[in-house]
Design a protein around this motif. Sequence first.
Motif, mmCIF file in Angstrom:
data_model
loop_
_atom_site.group_PDB
_atom_site.id
_atom_site.type_symbol
_atom_site.label_atom_id
_atom_site.label_comp_id
_atom_site.label_asym_id
_atom_site.label_seq_id
_atom_site.Cartn_x
_atom_site.Cartn_y
_atom_site.Cartn_z
ATOM 1 N N GLU A 284 0.747 -1.209 0.062
ATOM 2 C CA GLU A 284 0.106 -0.047 0.073
ATOM 3 C C GLU A 284 0.841 1.155 -0.043
ATOM 4 O O GLU A 284 0.739 2.265 -0.742
ATOM 5 C CB GLU A 284 -0.989 -0.128 0.975
ATOM 6 N N ARG A 285 1.751 1.402 0.627
ATOM 7 C CA ARG A 285 2.708 2.210 0.809
ATOM 8 C C ARG A 285 3.691 2.714 -0.418
ATOM 9 O O ARG A 285 3.655 3.689 -1.015
ATOM 10 C CB ARG A 285 3.845 2.239 1.870
ATOM 11 N N ILE A 286 4.136 1.472 -1.246
ATOM 12 C CA ILE A 286 4.692 1.663 -2.264
ATOM 13 C C ILE A 286 3.826 2.207 -3.584
ATOM 14 O O ILE A 286 4.099 3.205 -4.139
ATOM 15 C CB ILE A 286 5.230 0.255 -2.749
ATOM 16 N N GLY B 147 0.974 3.763 -2.997
ATOM 17 C CA GLY B 147 0.445 5.095 -2.740
ATOM 18 C C GLY B 147 1.490 6.260 -2.948
ATOM 19 O O GLY B 147 1.318 7.265 -3.528
ATOM 20 N N PHE B 148 2.767 5.947 -2.865
ATOM 21 C CA PHE B 148 3.975 6.772 -3.208
ATOM 22 C C PHE B 148 3.785 7.281 -4.632
ATOM 23 O O PHE B 148 3.729 8.329 -4.907
ATOM 24 C CB PHE B 148 5.283 6.145 -2.799
ATOM 25 N N TRP B 149 3.725 6.235 -5.488
ATOM 26 C CA TRP B 149 3.560 6.353 -7.074
ATOM 27 C C TRP B 149 2.366 7.093 -7.328
ATOM 28 O O TRP B 149 2.231 7.624 -8.449
ATOM 29 C CB TRP B 149 4.088 4.895 -7.721
ATOM 30 N N SER B 150 1.133 6.703 -6.336
ATOM 31 C CA SER B 150 -0.008 7.327 -6.836
ATOM 32 C C SER B 150 0.027 9.042 -6.651
ATOM 33 O O SER B 150 -0.306 9.753 -7.409
ATOM 34 C CB SER B 150 -1.203 6.934 -6.019
ATOM 35 N N VAL B 151 0.674 9.199 -5.701
ATOM 36 C CA VAL B 151 0.794 10.818 -5.598
ATOM 37 C C VAL B 151 1.801 11.222 -6.453
ATOM 38 O O VAL B 151 1.707 12.635 -7.142
ATOM 39 C CB VAL B 151 1.504 11.081 -3.940
ATOM 40 N N ALA B 152 3.021 10.478 -6.870
ATOM 41 C CA ALA B 152 3.739 10.920 -8.029
ATOM 42 C C ALA B 152 3.183 11.161 -9.246
ATOM 43 O O ALA B 152 3.610 11.910 -10.246
ATOM 44 C CB ALA B 152 5.077 10.056 -8.145
ATOM 45 N N THR C 33 2.621 -1.443 -10.674
ATOM 46 C CA THR C 33 2.546 -0.114 -10.898
ATOM 47 C C THR C 33 2.862 0.452 -12.185
ATOM 48 O O THR C 33 2.053 1.049 -13.142
ATOM 49 C CB THR C 33 2.998 0.615 -9.834
#
Length: 283
Positions: A78-80, A82-87, A231
């Motif tokens: 989820e964190r990985i 989520g990080f790319w979702s923001v990016a 992703t």
Amino acid sequence: MNAKPIEEAPADDLPTRRRLRGHEPKRVIGYRGDRIVMHRAMRRLAFPLSRWIDVLGLPLALTAGYCALWPTVARLWERIIGFWSVALEGQVRVAAVKALVPGFGAIPYPHSDAGLPTAVQWLVGMIVTLALLFGTRFIGGRALPLAYWLRFIGVVQASAQFYFFMWPASFPYDGGGSIGSLTQASVVVVLITPWLYALIYNVLDFGLIRKLVLSVMGMAYLTVFIPFQYTLASVVLLKGSMLWYPQIFLLWAVFLQFGTLVGFYAWAMSWNARGATSKTFGA
């Protein structure tokens, strides 16, 4: 000076007569007279009862341990993602799908709203396909296997180009659900990794530590690799449309994961067997 008489054997003792004449049995002598060494595929594998611990106990313990760590793994994914979702400014977002394995609950995966190819996207895909099929004719020498692989990719993409040209509206998958299904299958791949190595590596005499290292290495790599892998696949589908899904499904999903496991196995087979001098991983 009298010559030494030649030792004779009974007429019915053919093996002894051949030995006395300087001959070896034909099954161990080659046509040039050199000794034929038994091929390793014909040798019997020493398999003590204690090795069942490596074959059954080790993968069972690793599977149980991964199941126990799954909540932590799910949060990591989820964190990985989520990080790319923001990016990516929300173009790819975190979603969840029910696990195929009982008791695992939900599996996080990257979701994107990929659609059917437009005329421009189909044309771009066709240009790439033609480049893969015909541009690789200039690749030769030691890089010839690469040319064959690129042509195979081109053949797969050519079939996708034909399908989306003829029946684009009948394609049964969507961008989000397709990646979710691939992520479900990938979790199963991680779980069967120690059992796969148990059948092809743990039966050999490499020592418990090396067998443990190989299985943990494969499971850990896939655990980190899967969220990045899908992703990227979601971004490709988002930017290039579902035209590229057959390519991802056949060559760049589970197939790629098994290829990684085979690579680890090939490396582990280069380690010295137990009892031999080795600078890599004691046993």
